[in-house]
Scaffold this motif. Structure first.
Motif, PDB file in Angstrom:
ATOM      1  N   LEU A  38       0.881  -1.100  -0.113  1.00 49.15           N
ATOM      2  CA  LEU A  38       0.092  -0.093   0.186  1.00 49.15           C
ATOM      3  C   LEU A  38       0.945   1.224   0.136  1.00 49.15           C
ATOM      4  O   LEU A  38       1.487   1.267   0.874  1.00 49.15           O
ATOM      5  CB  LEU A  38      -0.729  -0.180   1.406  1.00 49.15           C
ATOM      6  N   HIS A  39       0.956   2.209  -1.129  1.00 55.03           N
ATOM      7  CA  HIS A  39       1.465   3.313  -1.143  1.00 55.03           C
ATOM      8  C   HIS A  39       0.562   4.276  -0.855  1.00 55.03           C
ATOM      9  O   HIS A  39      -0.391   4.511  -1.325  1.00 55.03           O
ATOM     10  CB  HIS A  39       2.088   3.582  -2.549  1.00 55.03           C
ATOM     11  N   HIS A  40       0.824   5.022   0.346  1.00 55.07           N
ATOM     12  CA  HIS A  40      -0.190   6.313   0.755  1.00 55.07           C
ATOM     13  C   HIS A  40       0.695   7.316   1.449  1.00 55.07           C
ATOM     14  O   HIS A  40       1.873   7.333   1.600  1.00 55.07           O
ATOM     15  CB  HIS A  40      -1.009   5.409   1.950  1.00 55.07           C
ATOM     16  N   ALA A  55      -4.029  -9.142   1.860  1.00 55.01           N
ATOM     17  CA  ALA A  55      -5.348  -8.649   1.101  1.00 55.01           C
ATOM     18  C   ALA A  55      -6.050  -9.710   0.458  1.00 55.01           C
ATOM     19  O   ALA A  55      -5.672 -10.694   0.148  1.00 55.01           O
ATOM     20  CB  ALA A  55      -4.725  -7.599   0.291  1.00 55.01           C
ATOM     21  N   VAL A  64      -8.566  -4.858   2.165  1.00 58.09           N
ATOM     22  CA  VAL A  64      -7.670  -5.049   3.123  1.00 58.09           C
ATOM     23  C   VAL A  64      -8.381  -4.555   4.582  1.00 58.09           C
ATOM     24  O   VAL A  64      -9.373  -3.764   4.469  1.00 58.09           O
ATOM     25  CB  VAL A  64      -6.567  -3.976   3.123  1.00 58.09           C
ATOM     26  N   TRP A  76      -2.261   3.662   8.538  1.00 60.99           N
ATOM     27  CA  TRP A  76      -2.445   3.650   7.436  1.00 60.99           C
ATOM     28  C   TRP A  76      -3.923   3.922   7.143  1.00 60.99           C
ATOM     29  O   TRP A  76      -4.455   4.535   5.916  1.00 60.99           O
ATOM     30  CB  TRP A  76      -1.935   2.446   6.511  1.00 60.99           C
ATOM     31  N   LEU A  80      -5.547   6.845   4.676  1.00 63.19           N
ATOM     32  CA  LEU A  80      -6.403   6.560   3.546  1.00 63.19           C
ATOM     33  C   LEU A  80      -7.755   7.405   3.821  1.00 63.19           C
ATOM     34  O   LEU A  80      -8.462   7.766   2.587  1.00 63.19           O
ATOM     35  CB  LEU A  80      -7.011   5.042   3.488  1.00 63.19           C
ATOM     36  N   ILE A  86      -4.634   6.513  -3.923  1.00 65.75           N
ATOM     37  CA  ILE A  86      -3.487   5.669  -3.602  1.00 65.75           C
ATOM     38  C   ILE A  86      -3.026   4.851  -4.588  1.00 65.75           C
ATOM     39  O   ILE A  86      -3.714   4.746  -5.808  1.00 65.75           O
ATOM     40  CB  ILE A  86      -3.550   5.019  -2.345  1.00 65.75           C
ATOM     41  N   LEU A  88      -1.649   0.493  -5.062  1.00 70.80           N
ATOM     42  CA  LEU A  88      -1.208  -0.537  -4.588  1.00 70.80           C
ATOM     43  C   LEU A  88      -0.221  -1.259  -5.597  1.00 70.80           C
ATOM     44  O   LEU A  88      -0.654  -1.270  -6.669  1.00 70.80           O
ATOM     45  CB  LEU A  88      -2.617  -1.157  -4.649  1.00 70.80           C
ATOM     46  N   ALA A  99      -9.249   4.496  -2.424  1.00 69.59           N
ATOM     47  CA  ALA A  99      -9.759   3.780  -1.054  1.00 69.59           C
ATOM     48  C   ALA A  99     -11.029   4.160  -0.655  1.00 69.59           C
ATOM     49  O   ALA A  99     -11.460   5.323  -0.795  1.00 69.59           O
ATOM     50  CB  ALA A  99      -8.689   4.058   0.182  1.00 69.59           C
TER      51      ALA A  99
END
Length: 112
Positions: A38-40, A55, A64, A76, A80, A86, A88, A99
Protein backbone atom coordinates in the motif's frame (compact mmCIF):
# COMPACT_ATOMS: atom_id res chain seq x y z
CA UNK A 1 3.09 11.24 -4.77
CA UNK A 2 4.56 13.41 -2.01
CA UNK A 3 8.16 13.21 -0.84
CA UNK A 4 10.13 12.34 1.24
CA UNK A 5 9.43 8.65 1.74
CA UNK A 6 9.14 7.60 5.38
CA UNK A 7 11.13 4.52 6.40
CA UNK A 8 9.15 1.38 7.36
CA UNK A 9 10.16 -0.73 10.37
CA UNK A 10 12.58 -3.66 9.93
CA UNK A 11 9.82 -6.31 9.76
CA UNK A 12 8.00 -4.39 7.01
CA UNK A 13 11.30 -3.79 5.16
CA UNK A 14 11.85 -7.56 5.04
CA UNK A 15 8.34 -8.18 3.69
CA UNK A 16 8.73 -5.40 1.10
CA UNK A 17 12.10 -6.76 -0.06
CA UNK A 18 10.77 -10.33 -0.40
CA UNK A 19 7.65 -9.08 -2.20
CA UNK A 20 9.74 -7.23 -4.77
CA UNK A 21 12.30 -10.04 -5.21
CA UNK A 22 9.52 -12.59 -5.78
CA UNK A 23 7.15 -10.58 -8.02
CA UNK A 24 4.58 -10.20 -5.25
CA UNK A 25 4.89 -13.46 -3.28
CA UNK A 26 5.82 -13.51 0.41
CA UNK A 27 6.32 -17.11 1.51
CA UNK A 28 8.38 -16.44 4.65
CA UNK A 29 5.37 -15.28 6.69
CA UNK A 30 2.63 -17.29 5.00
CA UNK A 31 1.15 -14.48 2.91
CA UNK A 32 1.91 -16.16 -0.45
CA UNK A 33 0.24 -13.99 -3.11
CA UNK A 34 -2.26 -12.46 -0.70
CA UNK A 35 -0.18 -9.44 0.07
CA UNK A 36 -0.11 -5.99 -1.52
CA UNK A 37 2.11 -3.01 -0.89
CA UNK A 38 0.00 0.00 0.00
CA UNK A 39 1.57 3.30 -1.16
CA UNK A 40 -0.16 6.02 0.86
CA UNK A 41 0.34 9.59 2.05
CA UNK A 42 0.72 10.41 5.74
CA UNK A 43 -2.31 12.36 6.99
CA UNK A 44 -0.23 14.69 9.18
CA UNK A 45 3.17 14.62 7.48
CA UNK A 46 2.33 14.39 3.80
CA UNK A 47 5.15 11.84 3.47
CA UNK A 48 4.81 8.85 1.16
CA UNK A 49 4.65 5.55 3.03
CA UNK A 50 4.72 1.93 1.88
CA UNK A 51 2.94 -0.64 4.05
CA UNK A 52 2.68 -4.36 3.30
CA UNK A 53 -0.81 -5.68 3.99
CA UNK A 54 -2.58 -8.99 3.73
CA UNK A 55 -5.30 -8.59 1.12
CA UNK A 56 -8.19 -10.45 -0.48
CA UNK A 57 -9.00 -9.93 -4.16
CA UNK A 58 -12.65 -8.99 -4.69
CA UNK A 59 -14.14 -8.42 -8.15
CA UNK A 60 -11.87 -5.76 -9.69
CA UNK A 61 -10.46 -4.52 -6.39
CA UNK A 62 -8.80 -5.61 -3.15
CA UNK A 63 -10.05 -5.82 0.43
CA UNK A 64 -7.61 -4.92 3.23
CA UNK A 65 -8.64 -4.94 6.88
CA UNK A 66 -7.27 -2.81 9.68
CA UNK A 67 -7.52 -4.03 13.26
CA UNK A 68 -8.52 -1.33 15.75
CA UNK A 69 -5.91 -0.33 18.31
CA UNK A 70 -6.29 1.58 21.59
CA UNK A 71 -5.40 4.74 19.67
CA UNK A 72 -8.19 4.14 17.14
CA UNK A 73 -6.75 2.01 14.38
CA UNK A 74 -3.71 1.49 12.20
CA UNK A 75 -2.08 4.71 10.96
CA UNK A 76 -2.46 3.63 7.33
CA UNK A 77 -6.27 3.49 7.76
CA UNK A 78 -6.34 7.10 8.98
CA UNK A 79 -4.09 8.07 6.08
CA UNK A 80 -6.56 6.53 3.62
CA UNK A 81 -9.47 8.46 5.16
CA UNK A 82 -7.59 11.73 4.61
CA UNK A 83 -5.88 10.83 1.30
CA UNK A 84 -7.90 8.06 -0.42
CA UNK A 85 -6.22 8.28 -3.84
CA UNK A 86 -3.39 5.79 -3.49
CA UNK A 87 -1.40 3.11 -5.27
CA UNK A 88 -1.33 -0.63 -4.66
CA UNK A 89 1.68 -2.63 -5.68
CA UNK A 90 0.19 -5.95 -6.80
CA UNK A 91 2.73 -8.44 -8.06
CA UNK A 92 4.85 -6.43 -10.49
CA UNK A 93 2.14 -3.83 -11.17
CA UNK A 94 1.56 -0.45 -9.54
CA UNK A 95 -2.16 0.29 -9.71
CA UNK A 96 -3.86 3.63 -8.95
CA UNK A 97 -6.94 3.11 -6.77
CA UNK A 98 -9.34 5.08 -4.59
CA UNK A 99 -9.73 3.68 -1.08
CA UNK A 100 -13.08 3.54 0.63
CA UNK A 101 -14.49 2.02 3.79
CA UNK A 102 -16.93 -0.87 3.55
CA UNK A 103 -20.39 0.06 4.84
CA UNK A 104 -23.65 -1.74 5.65
CA UNK A 105 -24.28 -5.11 4.01
CA UNK A 106 -20.98 -5.02 2.16
CA UNK A 107 -19.11 -4.63 5.46
CA UNK A 108 -21.16 -7.41 7.09
CA UNK A 109 -20.42 -9.72 4.16
CA UNK A 110 -16.67 -9.47 4.78
CA UNK A 111 -16.38 -8.82 8.48
CA UNK A 112 -19.40 -10.61 9.89
Amino acid sequence: MSEPISRPNDFDLGIIAEFRRSSGRVESHGFASRVVLLHHIGARTGHTRVTPLGAMPYEDSWIVVGVPTPSGGPAWAMNLRVNPDIYLEVGIDLVAVRARALEGEERTEFLG
